[in-house]
Design an enzyme around this catalytic site. Structure first.
Site, mmCIF file in Angstrom:
data_model
loop_
_atom_site.group_PDB
_atom_site.id
_atom_site.type_symbol
_atom_site.label_atom_id
_atom_site.label_comp_id
_atom_site.label_asym_id
_atom_site.label_seq_id
_atom_site.Cartn_x
_atom_site.Cartn_y
_atom_site.Cartn_z
ATOM 1 N N LYS A 1 0.842 -1.207 0.000
ATOM 2 C CA LYS A 1 0.000 0.000 0.000
ATOM 3 C C LYS A 1 0.867 1.244 0.000
ATOM 4 C CE LYS A 1 0.881 1.324 4.416
ATOM 5 N NZ LYS A 1 1.620 2.515 4.794
ATOM 6 N N ASP B 1 -2.591 -1.482 10.142
ATOM 7 C CA ASP B 1 -2.664 -1.523 8.677
ATOM 8 C C ASP B 1 -3.154 -2.872 8.145
ATOM 9 O OD1 ASP B 1 -1.599 1.025 8.646
ATOM 10 O OD2 ASP B 1 0.400 0.409 7.988
HETATM 11 O O1 C5P Z 1 -0.601 -0.927 14.748
HETATM 12 P P1 C5P Z 1 0.845 -1.137 14.472
HETATM 13 O O2 C5P Z 1 1.403 -2.317 15.221
HETATM 14 O O3 C5P Z 1 1.181 -1.209 13.021
HETATM 15 O O4 C5P Z 1 1.584 0.138 15.040
HETATM 16 C C1 C5P Z 1 2.991 0.183 15.195
HETATM 17 C C2 C5P Z 1 3.347 1.398 16.004
HETATM 18 O O5 C5P Z 1 3.119 2.583 15.223
HETATM 19 C C3 C5P Z 1 2.537 1.586 17.269
HETATM 20 O O6 C5P Z 1 3.090 0.880 18.323
HETATM 21 C C4 C5P Z 1 2.627 3.093 17.473
HETATM 22 O O7 C5P Z 1 3.868 3.450 18.015
HETATM 23 C C5 C5P Z 1 2.600 3.623 16.042
HETATM 24 N N1 C5P Z 1 1.257 3.974 15.581
HETATM 25 C C6 C5P Z 1 0.653 5.113 16.087
HETATM 26 N N2 C5P Z 1 -0.603 5.448 15.671
HETATM 27 C C7 C5P Z 1 -1.244 4.715 14.738
HETATM 28 C C8 C5P Z 1 -0.637 3.566 14.189
HETATM 29 C C9 C5P Z 1 0.627 3.217 14.639
HETATM 30 O O8 C5P Z 1 1.212 5.796 16.935
HETATM 31 N N3 C5P Z 1 -2.460 5.082 14.335
#
Ligand code: C5P
Length: 307
Positions: free
Chosen positions: A12, A139
């Site tokens: 993406k 994601d």
């Molecule tokens: O959800 P995911 O595991 O992909 O997120 C990885 C990191 O990215 C989270 O731990 C956070 O630090 C950051 N993040 C965030 N806000 C979001 C998505 C991700 O702060 N909406």
């Protein structure tokens, strides 16, 4: 005979990534317009004595091959929900840049989930799969559905977005990754005490997608994480400039980076831009890909494909 199931899943790019202030849970509220692009990983699951993960393709030395791999966690989550043992061999053929801000790990998780659901006959509904995806990462739900969608909340609450044409992109892949949490932290640091408005999708951007208007999309692309990615990796500025000088309609960092995304006028311009970036010395490699791409799909076996 033990059967295998293979799922193909796209990368993406974020055509809008509007980031709100930090939430009490550490995430950030987003208006995140995802567009699936035609670079794909393939994930194959095969019954095995115990859960194991292997991977082939560029950059796979950087991904964990134990139960912390997001694809393995997807298999474990689905198995737990259905009282099964997650005894599968997961093989990932990587073509999506690793740690590149193109949701490669999320794509593999969505693919593994769909592949295990098919292999085990667990028959999970789309809402159940999407809920499991959301538990695995912000994601991951989008990787399952593909196409284009607005992600709100932390990015996991999806509303499909209509797309009225094909967009031609080029991706410049950097050496090494950027940590997503580190980029969000840097975004917060750069913003300091500034008051941050609630993130909203941009109507001009949604219109550009709906009408398939490449010039309008180029003018509407935004990524609130770009200043943070550039602060942590200043050399990305040279990559963005190289693409702009070579005729890209727009240049931006993809998600949390370090991959840089360039929108081209058409397929021929994308091919020329790819060549220019490859010879610019500002990236490890460059790839052209069209969008939108379909979400995760089970690949028919050779026998199924010919029957
Ligand atoms: O959800 P995911 O595991 O992909 O997120 C990885 C990191 O990215 C989270 O731990 C956070 O630090 C950051 N993040 C965030 N806000 C979001 C998505 C991700 O702060 N909406």
């Amino acid at each position: 005979m033990s059967r295998s199931v293979t799922v193909r899943v796209p990368a993406k790019v974020n055509v809008q990534l509007a980031v709100g202030g930090p939430r009490p849970d550490g995430f950030h509220d987003l208006a995140n317009v995802f567009l699936a692009v035609g670079l794909y990983d393939e994930v194959t699951v095969t019954p095995a004595d115990t859960l194991r993960v292997t991977a082939s393709g560029p950059g796979t030395d950087q991904i964990p091959l134990d139960a912390t791999n997001l694809a393995a966690r997807a298999a474990i989550a689905l198995a737990e929900r259905h009282g099964l043992a997650p005894d599968v061999h997961i093989h990932i053929i990587k073509d999506i840049p690793v740690a590149g801000g193109m949701a490669g790990g999320s794509a593999d998780a969505a693919a593994a989930l769909l592949a295990c659901d098919t292999l085990w006959g667990t028959g999970a509904s789309q809402p159940e799969l999407l809920a499991l995806c959301a538990e695995l990462g912000s994601d991951v739900p989008f990787s399952l559905i593909g196409g284009a969608a607005l992600g709100q909340g932390r990015g996991e609450l999806l509303t499909p977005v209509p797309v009225g044409g094909t967009f031609h992109w080029v991706f410049a892949v950097a050496d090494g990754g950027l940590s997503t949490p580190a980029v969000y932290r840097e975004c917060d640091r750069l913003r300091g005490a500034a008051v941050i408005a609630a993130p909203e999708p941009a109507p001009v951007l949604l219109d550009a997608l709906r009408t398939g208007d490449t010039t309008a999309l180029a003018a509407a692309l935004t990524n609130d994480l770009q200043p943070a990615a550039l602060s942590l990796r200043p050399s990305l500025r040279e990559t963005l400039d190289a693409g702009t000088h070579a005729g890209a309609l727009a240049a931006l960092v993809s998600g949390s980076g370090p991959t840089c995304a360039f929108l081209a006028k058409d397929a021929a311009s994308a091919a020329a831009l790819t060549t220019a970036l490859l010879t610019s010395g500002t990236c490890r490699t460059a790839r052209a890909a069209a969008a939108p791409a379909q979400g995760a799909v089970v690949v028919p076996t050779p026998a199924e494909a010919t029957s």
